[in-house]
Design a protein around this motif. Structure first.
Motif, PDB file in Angstrom:
ATOM      1  N   GLN A  68       0.831  -1.209   0.000  1.00  0.00           N
ATOM      2  CA  GLN A  68       0.000   0.000   0.000  1.00  0.00           C
ATOM      3  C   GLN A  68       0.866   1.260   0.000  1.00  0.00           C
ATOM      4  N   LEU A  75       2.636   3.236  -3.578  1.00  0.00           N
ATOM      5  CA  LEU A  75       1.725   4.392  -3.538  1.00  0.00           C
ATOM      6  C   LEU A  75       1.963   5.338  -4.720  1.00  0.00           C
ATOM      7  N   TYR A 135      -1.390   5.315  -7.068  1.00  0.00           N
ATOM      8  CA  TYR A 135      -2.491   6.088  -6.467  1.00  0.00           C
ATOM      9  C   TYR A 135      -3.462   6.634  -7.515  1.00  0.00           C
ATOM     10  N   GLN A 164      -5.711   3.908  -8.838  1.00  0.00           N
ATOM     11  CA  GLN A 164      -6.651   3.508  -7.791  1.00  0.00           C
ATOM     12  C   GLN A 164      -7.798   4.507  -7.699  1.00  0.00           C
ATOM     13  N   ILE A 165      -7.425   5.793  -7.611  1.00  0.00           N
ATOM     14  CA  ILE A 165      -8.442   6.835  -7.454  1.00  0.00           C
ATOM     15  C   ILE A 165      -9.342   6.879  -8.690  1.00  0.00           C
ATOM     16  N   THR A 187      -5.586   4.162  -0.210  1.00  0.00           N
ATOM     17  CA  THR A 187      -5.943   5.080  -1.310  1.00  0.00           C
ATOM     18  C   THR A 187      -7.444   4.974  -1.602  1.00  0.00           C
TER      19      THR A 187
END
Lengths: 164, 252
Positions: free
Chosen positions: A3, A7, A11, A14-15, B118
């Protein structure tokens, strides 16, 4: 820990994909389907409430109907009893009148009969008297050889009859 | 820790929008599976029959559950948040449960995207944004009275206000971290115990009986517990969001 280790490189993806798929979930499922499902529940609850209200109204109406029926029934019964009583009274009165008439007729007949009997007896008596007067004249003439006038014989017969 | 690794699928690692990488990863795949299953689940309950079947009953139970929760916590004004809270709760619940599925038996790799901060962070930020937007739209600057509880003595306000403000600002972090930590801890615990089972059995029959068997029995119990945690964490996330929305709707 991936994670944190990943990152920087993940990220944004993922977002991005979360927004895509959660967005689909929210707009398609949350806003599209859920209100309909809840409306179905609401409709059902409304229908149940409506049915219950209708059933209650029907029961109230039936109660009221029964009440009016009972009232009418009581009235009818009272009316019937009144008619019966009236008929009874009428019948009794008629009976009495007929009885009285019959009694009157019977009385008249009895009186007439008595009068006839009395007349017959009188006639019989006068006949007996006449016979007795003739017999007396005859007896006296034969025994004493005296010719008794009819008037004297009659008065003495009457005297004797009266004294028994 | 391999189970938490994100891997681009189908050679999509080069996908970009405005310089940001948007590779379709295994995480995105499980988000898609969650979305599809959730849509299928809810769509199956959309027959809108007067007398519901089992499936419709199940869907209506969930919508009624969310509806009741918002009604109890926010009141009548809470009904308009049902779509959002329902999506949030079901999305997290399905994600948690799907991550627990033993599809590894079939050679697939289950992935719990709620074990990534996230993802939980984005969900928490969405919830927190809704609270801020509703709060300021409805009450304007009066919304700041949220940080001064009723009956606070005047001299205490300068101290209470920052404390309340900080506790308010911590909310999205606690919301995101709680879910992330709970899901990750559960999966790590299962992983550790399963490594006990495998390593113990590999070390010989004696170790297998002594270490592997108790660990395996414990795993069964922990797995049941994890299913419970999956539900509870989804519930807690939805419940806290609705409580925060209540603050925004009704202040104190």
């Amino acid at each position: 820990m991936p994670q944190i280790a990943q990152l920087a490189e993940t990220y944004s993806s993922q977002i991005f994909w979360l927004l895509i798929f959660f967005g689909i979930t929210f707009f398609f499922v949350g806003r599209g389907m859920v209100p309909k499902a809840m409306a179905t529940v609401q409709d059902r609850n409304d229908k149940i409430a409506g049915d219950l209200a209708a059933a209650k109204a029907a029961r109230d109406a039936a109660d009221e109907e029964e009440e009016t029926w009972r009232k009418r029934e009581n009235e009818n019964r009272a009316n019937a009893q009144a008619i019966v009583a009236e008929a009874k009274a009428e019948a009794a009165a008629t009976n009495e009148r007929k009885l009285a008439e019959a009694q009157k007729r019977l009385d008249a007949q009895v009186n007439e009969a008595e009068a006839r009997i009395a007349k017959a007896r009188e006639a019989a008596m006068s006949e007996i008297e006449a016979v007795a007067v003739e017999a007396t004249q005859d007896i006296v003439q034969r025994l004493a050889g005296i010719n008794v006038p009819a008037a004297a014989a009659k008065s003495s017969v009457e005297k004797a009859l009266q004294h028994g | 820790m391999y189970q938490f690794t994100i891997e681009p699928l189908m050679g999509s690692d080069g996908w970009e929008i405005a310089g940001f990488n948007i590779a379709f990863t295994n995480s995105a795949l499980w988000m898609a599976i969650t979305t599809i299953l959730l849509a299928v689940f809810v769509a199956g309950g959309m027959k809108r029959e007067l007398v519901p079947g089992r499936w419709q009953m199940a869907v209506e139970t969930f919508t009624g559950f969310i509806d009741d929760m918002l009604e109890a916590n926010v009141g009548k004004a809470g009904r308009k948040y049902v779509p959002y809270i329902f999506s949030l709760f079901m999305f997290i619940l399905f994600a948690n449960l799907l991550g627990l599925l033993p599809v590894g038996v079939l050679g697939l790799h289950p992935f719990t995207f709620t074990s990534h901060f996230t993802v939980t962070g984005v969900l928490a930020i969405i919830s927190f944004s809704i609270v801020l937007i509703v709060g300021f739209a409805k009450h304007g600057f009066h919304f700041f009275s949220l940080f001064v509880p009723h009956g606070t003595p005047l001299p205490m306000i300068p101290i209470i206000f920052p404390i309340e403000l900080i506790s308010f600002l911590v909310r999205p972090f606690s919301l995101a971290l709680r879910l992330f930590v709970a899901m990750m801890a559960g999966h790590v615990l299962l992983k550790v115990l399963s490594s006990f089972v495998i390593d113990g059995t590999n070390a010989g029959a004696g170790f297998g009986l002594l270490v592997g068997l108790p660990s395996f029995i414990l795993m069964i119990g922990i797995s049941a517990l994890e299913i419970l945690v999956a539900g509870i964490q989804a519930y807690v996330f939805a419940l806290l969001t609705s409580l925060y929305i209540n603050d925004a709707e009704n202040l104190h």
